[in-house]
Design a protein around this motif. Structure first.
Motif, PDB file in Angstrom:
ATOM      1  N   SER A  59       4.397  -2.850   0.145  1.00  0.00           N
ATOM      2  CA  SER A  59       4.683  -4.283   0.136  1.00  0.00           C
ATOM      3  C   SER A  59       3.418  -5.122   0.309  1.00  0.00           C
ATOM      4  O   SER A  59       3.367  -6.256  -0.153  1.00  0.00           O
ATOM      5  N   GLN A  89       0.468  -5.006  -3.969  1.00  0.00           N
ATOM      6  CA  GLN A  89       1.257  -5.086  -5.189  1.00  0.00           C
ATOM      7  C   GLN A  89       0.423  -5.693  -6.307  1.00  0.00           C
ATOM      8  O   GLN A  89       0.455  -6.905  -6.529  1.00  0.00           O
ATOM      9  N   LYS A 104       1.182  -8.891  -8.994  1.00  0.00           N
ATOM     10  CA  LYS A 104       2.047  -9.903  -8.390  1.00  0.00           C
ATOM     11  C   LYS A 104       1.179 -11.060  -7.909  1.00  0.00           C
ATOM     12  O   LYS A 104      -0.039 -11.000  -7.937  1.00  0.00           O
ATOM     13  N   GLY A 105       1.786 -12.102  -7.417  1.00  0.00           N
ATOM     14  CA  GLY A 105       1.075 -13.274  -6.937  1.00  0.00           C
ATOM     15  C   GLY A 105       0.433 -13.037  -5.579  1.00  0.00           C
ATOM     16  O   GLY A 105       0.401 -11.923  -5.052  1.00  0.00           O
ATOM     17  N   VAL A 124       3.967 -12.242  -1.370  1.00  0.00           N
ATOM     18  CA  VAL A 124       5.042 -11.307  -1.709  1.00  0.00           C
ATOM     19  C   VAL A 124       6.034 -11.269  -0.551  1.00  0.00           C
ATOM     20  O   VAL A 124       5.732 -11.697   0.561  1.00  0.00           O
ATOM     21  N   TYR A 165       7.565 -14.577   3.595  1.00  0.00           N
ATOM     22  CA  TYR A 165       6.564 -14.002   2.706  1.00  0.00           C
ATOM     23  C   TYR A 165       5.353 -13.524   3.497  1.00  0.00           C
ATOM     24  O   TYR A 165       5.141 -13.933   4.629  1.00  0.00           O
ATOM     25  N   ASN A 197      -0.414 -10.683  -0.253  1.00  0.00           N
ATOM     26  CA  ASN A 197      -0.587  -9.514  -1.100  1.00  0.00           C
ATOM     27  C   ASN A 197      -2.078  -9.164  -1.122  1.00  0.00           C
ATOM     28  O   ASN A 197      -2.885  -9.888  -1.684  1.00  0.00           O
ATOM     29  N   SER A 210      -4.386  -9.056  -4.348  1.00  0.00           N
ATOM     30  CA  SER A 210      -4.796 -10.285  -5.012  1.00  0.00           C
ATOM     31  C   SER A 210      -6.132 -10.765  -4.443  1.00  0.00           C
ATOM     32  O   SER A 210      -6.310 -10.837  -3.231  1.00  0.00           O
TER      33      SER A 210
END
Length: 90
Positions: free
Chosen positions: A28, A31, A34-35, A38, A46, A49, A52
């Protein structure tokens, strides 16, 4: 009595109260594709991530601000609180 769902969303905010596993926790927070934000592996809302690059910029800015605040706290301790004279002119 119906069993309550362990995961879902309320007003667009995700929640997950299923027992977290190590694999789910690790996957989790990393990722790719993904943005920056997450869904959390456990709890409400949230999380960042770490795959990123934007997350690393945010973490760097937060670390710099914390470092700057702690450096400023050392300077504040050396200033003495002297009384201030206030003149009110009518």
């Amino acid at each position: 009595m119906a069993e309550k769902p362990q995961s879902g969303s309320i007003f667009g905010v995700p929640y997950n109260f299923e027992r977290p596993s190590v694999g789910r926790l690790l996957s989790s927070y990393w990722q790719p594709g993904k943005g920056m934000l997450v869904e959390k592996p456990f709890g409400i809302g949230y999380t960042i991530n770490l795959a990123s690059w934007r997350s690393w910029v945010v973490l760097g800015v937060v670390a710099a601000l914390l470092w700057n605040e702690r450096q400023g706290a050392d300077d504040v301790e050396s200033v003495e609180d002297d009384p201030v004279e206030v003149i009110i002119d009518d």
